[in-house]
Design a protein around this motif. Structure first.
Motif, PDB file in Angstrom:
ATOM      1  N   PHE A 225     -43.172   3.381 -37.341  1.00  0.00           N
ATOM      2  CA  PHE A 225     -41.731   3.141 -37.223  1.00  0.00           C
ATOM      3  C   PHE A 225     -41.199   3.709 -35.907  1.00  0.00           C
ATOM      4  CE2 PHE A 225     -37.273   4.508 -38.274  1.00  0.00           C
ATOM      5  CZ  PHE A 225     -36.728   3.236 -38.289  1.00  0.00           C
ATOM      6  N   VAL A 226     -41.608   4.927 -35.587  1.00  0.00           N
ATOM      7  CA  VAL A 226     -41.180   5.561 -34.329  1.00  0.00           C
ATOM      8  C   VAL A 226     -41.598   4.695 -33.142  1.00  0.00           C
ATOM      9  CG1 VAL A 226     -41.499   7.567 -32.814  1.00  0.00           C
ATOM     10  CG2 VAL A 226     -41.157   7.901 -35.275  1.00  0.00           C
ATOM     11  N   GLN A 227     -42.825   4.179 -33.170  1.00  0.00           N
ATOM     12  CA  GLN A 227     -43.315   3.314 -32.092  1.00  0.00           C
ATOM     13  C   GLN A 227     -42.479   2.037 -31.991  1.00  0.00           C
ATOM     14  OE1 GLN A 227     -45.568   3.973 -29.857  1.00  0.00           O
ATOM     15  NE2 GLN A 227     -46.161   1.994 -29.022  1.00  0.00           N
ATOM     16  N   ALA A 228     -42.181   1.434 -33.141  1.00  0.00           N
ATOM     17  CA  ALA A 228     -41.383   0.199 -33.152  1.00  0.00           C
ATOM     18  C   ALA A 228     -39.991   0.453 -32.599  1.00  0.00           C
ATOM     19  CB  ALA A 228     -41.302  -0.365 -34.570  1.00  0.00           C
ATOM     20  N   VAL A 229     -39.400   1.603 -32.932  1.00  0.00           N
ATOM     21  CA  VAL A 229     -38.070   1.939 -32.412  1.00  0.00           C
ATOM     22  C   VAL A 229     -38.136   2.190 -30.904  1.00  0.00           C
ATOM     23  CG1 VAL A 229     -36.162   3.608 -32.494  1.00  0.00           C
ATOM     24  CG2 VAL A 229     -37.228   2.819 -34.633  1.00  0.00           C
ATOM     25  N   ALA A 230     -39.174   2.867 -30.443  1.00  0.00           N
ATOM     26  CA  ALA A 230     -39.323   3.118 -29.001  1.00  0.00           C
ATOM     27  C   ALA A 230     -39.412   1.799 -28.234  1.00  0.00           C
ATOM     28  CB  ALA A 230     -40.559   3.973 -28.737  1.00  0.00           C
ATOM     29  N   GLU A 231     -40.180   0.846 -28.767  1.00  0.00           N
ATOM     30  CA  GLU A 231     -40.314  -0.457 -28.117  1.00  0.00           C
ATOM     31  C   GLU A 231     -38.999  -1.233 -28.165  1.00  0.00           C
ATOM     32  OE1 GLU A 231     -43.659  -2.309 -30.040  1.00  0.00           O
ATOM     33  OE2 GLU A 231     -45.068  -0.814 -29.257  1.00  0.00           O
ATOM     34  N   MET A 232     -38.330  -1.188 -29.303  1.00  0.00           N
ATOM     35  CA  MET A 232     -37.039  -1.877 -29.423  1.00  0.00           C
ATOM     36  C   MET A 232     -36.002  -1.258 -28.490  1.00  0.00           C
ATOM     37  SD  MET A 232     -35.202  -4.266 -30.791  1.00  0.00           S
ATOM     38  CE  MET A 232     -36.161  -4.837 -32.187  1.00  0.00           C
ATOM     39  N   ASN A 233     -36.050   0.059 -28.347  1.00  0.00           N
ATOM     40  CA  ASN A 233     -35.106   0.748 -27.471  1.00  0.00           C
ATOM     41  C   ASN A 233     -35.255   0.281 -26.020  1.00  0.00           C
ATOM     42  OD1 ASN A 233     -33.052   2.772 -26.952  1.00  0.00           O
ATOM     43  ND2 ASN A 233     -34.682   4.017 -26.061  1.00  0.00           N
ATOM     44  N   VAL A 234     -36.477   0.069 -25.588  1.00  0.00           N
ATOM     45  CA  VAL A 234     -36.703  -0.456 -24.233  1.00  0.00           C
ATOM     46  C   VAL A 234     -36.081  -1.847 -24.118  1.00  0.00           C
ATOM     47  CG1 VAL A 234     -38.467  -1.296 -22.619  1.00  0.00           C
ATOM     48  CG2 VAL A 234     -38.744   0.931 -23.736  1.00  0.00           C
ATOM     49  N   GLN A 235     -36.322  -2.713 -25.100  1.00  0.00           N
ATOM     50  CA  GLN A 235     -35.780  -4.072 -25.059  1.00  0.00           C
ATOM     51  C   GLN A 235     -34.251  -4.070 -25.038  1.00  0.00           C
ATOM     52  OE1 GLN A 235     -37.412  -6.635 -28.135  1.00  0.00           O
ATOM     53  NE2 GLN A 235     -39.403  -5.624 -27.969  1.00  0.00           N
ATOM     54  N   LEU A 236     -33.649  -3.256 -25.908  1.00  0.00           N
ATOM     55  CA  LEU A 236     -32.185  -3.214 -25.973  1.00  0.00           C
ATOM     56  C   LEU A 236     -31.587  -2.590 -24.719  1.00  0.00           C
ATOM     57  CD1 LEU A 236     -31.542  -2.289 -29.725  1.00  0.00           C
ATOM     58  CD2 LEU A 236     -31.496  -4.549 -28.625  1.00  0.00           C
ATOM     59  N   THR A 237     -32.293  -1.640 -24.127  1.00  0.00           N
ATOM     60  CA  THR A 237     -31.810  -1.038 -22.877  1.00  0.00           C
ATOM     61  C   THR A 237     -31.814  -2.066 -21.758  1.00  0.00           C
ATOM     62  OG1 THR A 237     -32.521   1.175 -23.532  1.00  0.00           O
ATOM     63  CG2 THR A 237     -32.242   0.782 -21.171  1.00  0.00           C
ATOM     64  N   MET A 238     -32.870  -2.874 -21.704  1.00  0.00           N
ATOM     65  CA  MET A 238     -32.920  -3.939 -20.700  1.00  0.00           C
ATOM     66  C   MET A 238     -31.787  -4.939 -20.917  1.00  0.00           C
ATOM     67  SD  MET A 238     -37.049  -4.494 -20.645  1.00  0.00           S
ATOM     68  CE  MET A 238     -36.967  -5.986 -19.657  1.00  0.00           C
ATOM     69  N   GLN A 239     -31.509  -5.274 -22.174  1.00  0.00           N
ATOM     70  CA  GLN A 239     -30.424  -6.212 -22.474  1.00  0.00           C
ATOM     71  C   GLN A 239     -29.067  -5.611 -22.105  1.00  0.00           C
ATOM     72  OE1 GLN A 239     -30.831  -9.473 -23.491  1.00  0.00           O
ATOM     73  NE2 GLN A 239     -28.686  -9.515 -22.872  1.00  0.00           N
ATOM     74  N   LYS A 240     -28.885  -4.334 -22.398  1.00  0.00           N
ATOM     75  CA  LYS A 240     -27.623  -3.674 -22.063  1.00  0.00           C
ATOM     76  C   LYS A 240     -27.415  -3.646 -20.547  1.00  0.00           C
ATOM     77  CE  LYS A 240     -24.901   0.458 -23.023  1.00  0.00           C
ATOM     78  NZ  LYS A 240     -24.872   1.769 -23.731  1.00  0.00           N
ATOM     79  N   LEU A 241     -28.496  -3.422 -19.818  1.00  0.00           N
ATOM     80  CA  LEU A 241     -28.420  -3.430 -18.362  1.00  0.00           C
ATOM     81  C   LEU A 241     -27.889  -4.777 -17.880  1.00  0.00           C
ATOM     82  CD1 LEU A 241     -31.107  -2.088 -15.964  1.00  0.00           C
ATOM     83  CD2 LEU A 241     -30.270  -4.413 -15.667  1.00  0.00           C
TER      84      LEU A 241
ATOM     85  N   PRO B 115     -28.822   1.912 -32.088  1.00  0.00           N
ATOM     86  CA  PRO B 115     -28.958   0.456 -32.202  1.00  0.00           C
ATOM     87  C   PRO B 115     -30.421   0.009 -32.350  1.00  0.00           C
ATOM     88  CG  PRO B 115     -27.337   0.983 -30.534  1.00  0.00           C
ATOM     89  CD  PRO B 115     -27.985   2.283 -30.920  1.00  0.00           C
ATOM     90  N   ALA B 116     -31.333   0.704 -31.697  1.00  0.00           N
ATOM     91  CA  ALA B 116     -32.752   0.366 -31.817  1.00  0.00           C
ATOM     92  C   ALA B 116     -33.274   0.706 -33.209  1.00  0.00           C
ATOM     93  CB  ALA B 116     -33.569   1.087 -30.748  1.00  0.00           C
ATOM     94  N   VAL B 117     -32.821   1.835 -33.748  1.00  0.00           N
ATOM     95  CA  VAL B 117     -33.233   2.215 -35.110  1.00  0.00           C
ATOM     96  C   VAL B 117     -32.795   1.142 -36.091  1.00  0.00           C
ATOM     97  CG1 VAL B 117     -32.977   3.931 -36.958  1.00  0.00           C
ATOM     98  CG2 VAL B 117     -33.145   4.694 -34.566  1.00  0.00           C
ATOM     99  N   ARG B 118     -31.550   0.694 -35.954  1.00  0.00           N
ATOM    100  CA  ARG B 118     -31.015  -0.333 -36.868  1.00  0.00           C
ATOM    101  C   ARG B 118     -31.679  -1.690 -36.661  1.00  0.00           C
ATOM    102  NH1 ARG B 118     -26.201   2.435 -35.457  1.00  0.00           N
ATOM    103  NH2 ARG B 118     -25.721   0.851 -33.900  1.00  0.00           N
ATOM    104  N   ALA B 119     -32.062  -1.990 -35.430  1.00  0.00           N
ATOM    105  CA  ALA B 119     -32.597  -3.324 -35.107  1.00  0.00           C
ATOM    106  C   ALA B 119     -34.037  -3.532 -35.574  1.00  0.00           C
ATOM    107  CB  ALA B 119     -32.507  -3.576 -33.603  1.00  0.00           C
ATOM    108  N   VAL B 120     -34.766  -2.442 -35.770  1.00  0.00           N
ATOM    109  CA  VAL B 120     -36.157  -2.589 -36.205  1.00  0.00           C
ATOM    110  C   VAL B 120     -36.181  -3.054 -37.653  1.00  0.00           C
ATOM    111  CG1 VAL B 120     -38.293  -1.344 -36.738  1.00  0.00           C
ATOM    112  CG2 VAL B 120     -37.119  -0.949 -34.566  1.00  0.00           C
ATOM    113  N   GLN B 121     -36.785  -4.217 -37.844  1.00  0.00           N
ATOM    114  CA  GLN B 121     -36.901  -4.807 -39.182  1.00  0.00           C
ATOM    115  C   GLN B 121     -38.333  -4.638 -39.679  1.00  0.00           C
ATOM    116  OE1 GLN B 121     -34.074  -6.068 -40.691  1.00  0.00           O
ATOM    117  NE2 GLN B 121     -33.111  -5.242 -38.843  1.00  0.00           N
ATOM    118  N   GLY B 122     -38.540  -4.926 -40.921  1.00  0.00           N
ATOM    119  CA  GLY B 122     -39.884  -4.857 -41.469  1.00  0.00           C
ATOM    120  C   GLY B 122     -40.000  -3.772 -42.518  1.00  0.00           C
ATOM    121  N   ASP B 123     -41.160  -3.726 -43.105  1.00  0.00           N
ATOM    122  CA  ASP B 123     -41.413  -2.803 -44.203  1.00  0.00           C
ATOM    123  C   ASP B 123     -41.950  -1.480 -43.660  1.00  0.00           C
ATOM    124  OD1 ASP B 123     -41.695  -1.787 -46.739  1.00  0.00           O
ATOM    125  OD2 ASP B 123     -43.661  -2.696 -47.052  1.00  0.00           O
TER     126      ASP B 123
END
Length: 196
Positions: free
Chosen positions: A146-162, A127-135
């Motif tokens: 891209f890897v950094q953006a996915v890592a950051e998004m993964n933290v955000q989505l994990t917090m939301q899932k919690l 879900p984090a891979v898919r959620a990262v937008q941009g070029d």
């Protein structure tokens, strides 16, 4: 200890760690002190990566932190149940979801890696891979940004899932009984950056 105080304690501990001034501890004495009970002030969900042991990077001792670790620092019902125990029953005042730079699990998810049961584990990061937008070109592990953006998004989505999946934790957060913060550990410096 309040959630804000717990966060401050972690920040101060990481500052000591990064500056090379970690507290000297008698771990055997701490084993004896905690043998009849535990009173951790925070719970950390982090990656399995061997370079980021939370107790060390936050300069804490035995009995100070609950730590849940899984490749890609995501939560499932087992991890959420453990966090409910850590907070509601054992009194931890803060939950930290901590990703890190250069995460192999995130890279694997970016590349849609296939390997036994790891495939299902990495699916939790999709879900984090898919959620990262941009070029981002390429959208693979070859692209560090891209890897950094996915890592950051993964933290955000994990917090939301919690918050979404655990009524117990959501109610405690909403009442201010516990705090929830995201963080990213830099494997090059040892510094933890909090996303409050």
């Amino acid at each position: 200890i309040t959630p804000a105080k717990a966060l401050q304690m972690l920040k101060q501990g990481n500052e000591r760690f990064v500056s090379g001034k970690s507290t000297e501890r008698d771990f055997l004495a701490q084993v004896k002190q905690t043998s009849t009970g535990q009173f951790p002030f925070a719970a950390v969900v982090s990656c399995l990566d061997s370079r980021i042991p939370p107790a060390i990077v936050f300069d804490r001792g035995i009995g100070d932190l609950f730590v849940g670790r899984v490749a890609g620092n995501f939560v499932n019902d087992d991890m959420l149940g453990s966090l409910e125990f850590a907070t509601r029953l054992a009194g931890a005042k803060l939950i930290v979801v901590m990703g890190h730079t250069g995460c192999g699990a995130v890279k694997g998810a970016c590349d849609a890696a296939q390997l036994g049961l790891l495939t299902a584990t990495l699916a939790n990061i999709n879900p984090a891979v898919r959620a990262v937008q941009g070029d981002y070109t390429p959208r693979s592990s070859e692209n560090a940004k891209f890897v950094q953006a996915v890592a950051e998004m993964n933290v955000q989505l994990t917090m939301q899932k919690l918050r979404d999946r655990s009524v117990v934790l959501r109610e405690m957060i909403d009442k201010g009984e516990i705090g929830l913060v995201g963080a990213l550990y830099d494997v090059n410096t040892g510094k933890v950056t909090f996303n409050e």
